[in-house]
Design a protein around this motif. Structure first.
Motif, short mmCIF file in Angstrom:
data_model
loop_
_atom_site.label_atom_id
_atom_site.label_comp_id
_atom_site.label_asym_id
_atom_site.label_seq_id
_atom_site.Cartn_x
_atom_site.Cartn_y
_atom_site.Cartn_z
N GLY A 65 0.80 -1.22 0.00
CA GLY A 65 0.00 0.00 0.00
C GLY A 65 0.83 1.27 0.00
O GLY A 65 2.05 1.27 -0.18
N ASP A 88 0.30 -3.34 7.80
CA ASP A 88 -0.23 -4.38 6.92
C ASP A 88 -0.46 -5.64 7.75
O ASP A 88 0.49 -6.29 8.19
CB ASP A 88 0.77 -4.65 5.79
CG ASP A 88 0.21 -5.58 4.72
OD1 ASP A 88 -0.76 -6.30 5.02
OD2 ASP A 88 0.74 -5.59 3.61
N THR A 126 -2.31 -11.54 5.08
CA THR A 126 -3.33 -12.22 4.30
C THR A 126 -3.93 -13.37 5.10
O THR A 126 -3.38 -13.81 6.11
CB THR A 126 -2.73 -12.78 3.01
OG1 THR A 126 -1.70 -13.72 3.34
CG2 THR A 126 -2.12 -11.65 2.17
N THR A 146 -9.23 -13.41 11.34
CA THR A 146 -9.27 -12.76 10.04
C THR A 146 -8.47 -11.47 10.12
O THR A 146 -8.74 -10.62 10.97
CB THR A 146 -10.72 -12.43 9.63
OG1 THR A 146 -11.47 -13.64 9.58
CG2 THR A 146 -10.75 -11.76 8.27
N PRO A 185 -7.33 -7.75 9.75
CA PRO A 185 -7.96 -6.47 9.37
C PRO A 185 -7.36 -5.95 8.06
O PRO A 185 -6.30 -6.39 7.63
CB PRO A 185 -7.61 -5.55 10.54
CG PRO A 185 -7.25 -6.47 11.67
CD PRO A 185 -6.63 -7.66 11.03
N ALA A 186 -8.05 -5.02 7.45
CA ALA A 186 -7.54 -4.41 6.21
C ALA A 186 -6.30 -3.58 6.51
O ALA A 186 -6.19 -2.96 7.58
CB ALA A 186 -8.62 -3.54 5.58
N PRO A 187 -5.34 -3.54 5.59
CA PRO A 187 -4.16 -2.69 5.79
C PRO A 187 -4.58 -1.24 5.94
O PRO A 187 -5.58 -0.80 5.36
CB PRO A 187 -3.35 -2.90 4.50
CG PRO A 187 -3.82 -4.21 3.96
CD PRO A 187 -5.27 -4.31 4.33
N ARG A 188 -3.82 -0.48 6.73
CA ARG A 188 -4.13 0.93 6.89
C ARG A 188 -2.86 1.71 7.19
O ARG A 188 -1.80 1.13 7.47
CB ARG A 188 -5.15 1.15 8.01
CG ARG A 188 -4.71 0.70 9.40
CD ARG A 188 -5.88 0.82 10.36
NE ARG A 188 -5.62 0.35 11.70
CZ ARG A 188 -5.20 1.11 12.71
NH1 ARG A 188 -4.95 2.39 12.50
NH2 ARG A 188 -5.01 0.60 13.91
#
Length: 219
Positions: free
Chosen positions: A77, A102, A105, A114, A116-119
């Motif tokens: 990202g 990050d 996956t 699960t 979390p989404a990268p930020r």
């Protein structure tokens, strides 16, 4: 083929089989720490609790399974300070550090979790603050083990810390099938095992031929 030559070849075949078993190398599930150097990521030489970034630095963290720093997965990202800290104006007596987080996956996630989404986040901290301080300011809660190894960022993962994971275990969480199937990791025979078995079979046949030859010679 004499017995004297058969013995070392048999030993070589057994070593080949043993090596095939070791081909399923183990990795470690952990948060790797990176410094941004221009347009590339560089594996950090210090831990987050001792590293003291400067104002304008970009640092990244990636959760993944890897064997060592040489094959560690890099953060994905945006990794541009101006973009990450655009909404955090500079203030006297502080420094700003851009962080790329990050969480990895699904195949690298511990069982039942699960990622979390990268930020990204911009930490505004005191001039002498460490990277750990920057993380605590924008990505808590953090979790460390007794050896000060960073185990969790923003509470992820919930448990575990740098545990060893075999390649087979690593692939169990995959949600998409690979384009090319690797039979060495799916319970089927590996190339090394097949080759070793073939060598042993050939040597056994050679030994039987040698025995018949001796019996015929004594008649």
């Amino acid at each position: 083929m004499t017995p004297r030559r058969i013995v070392p070849l048999l030993l070589a075949a057994f070593l080949l089989i043993g090596t095939a078993g070791q081909a399923q190398a183990a990795g470690y599930r952990y948060w790797s720490f990176w410094d941004r150097d221009g347009a590339k990521w560089v594996y950090a030489t210090q831990g987050p609790s001792t590293a003291r970034p400067s104002d304008g630095d970009v640092q990244g963290f990636r959760f993944a399974v890897s064997e060592n720093s040489g094959d560690a997965a890099q953060p994905r990202g945006t990794a541009d300070f101006a973009s990450i800290c655009a909404k955090t104006p500079a203030e006297d007596g502080t420094k700003r550090v851009a962080l790329v987080l990050d969480f990895g996956t699904a195949p690298d996630a511990p069982s039942g979790e699960t990622p979390p989404a990268p930020r990204t986040a911009c930490a505004q901290i005191s001039p002498d603050a460490t990277t750990a301080d920057a993380l605590a300011a924008v990505a808590g809660p953090l979790r460390y083990n007794t050896n000060a190894l960073l185990c969790a960022i923003a509470g992820y993962p919930k448990s575990g810390c740098g545990e060893q994971v075999s390649q087979k275990q690593e692939k169990q969480g995959a949600t998409t099938a690979p384009e090319q199937k690797d039979t060495s990791d799916d319970g089927g025979p590996s190339v090394g095992l097949i080759a070793g078995t073939a060598v042993i079979a050939a040597l056994a046949a050679a030994g039987a031929w040698q025995a018949r030859r001796r019996r015929n010679a004594t008649r």
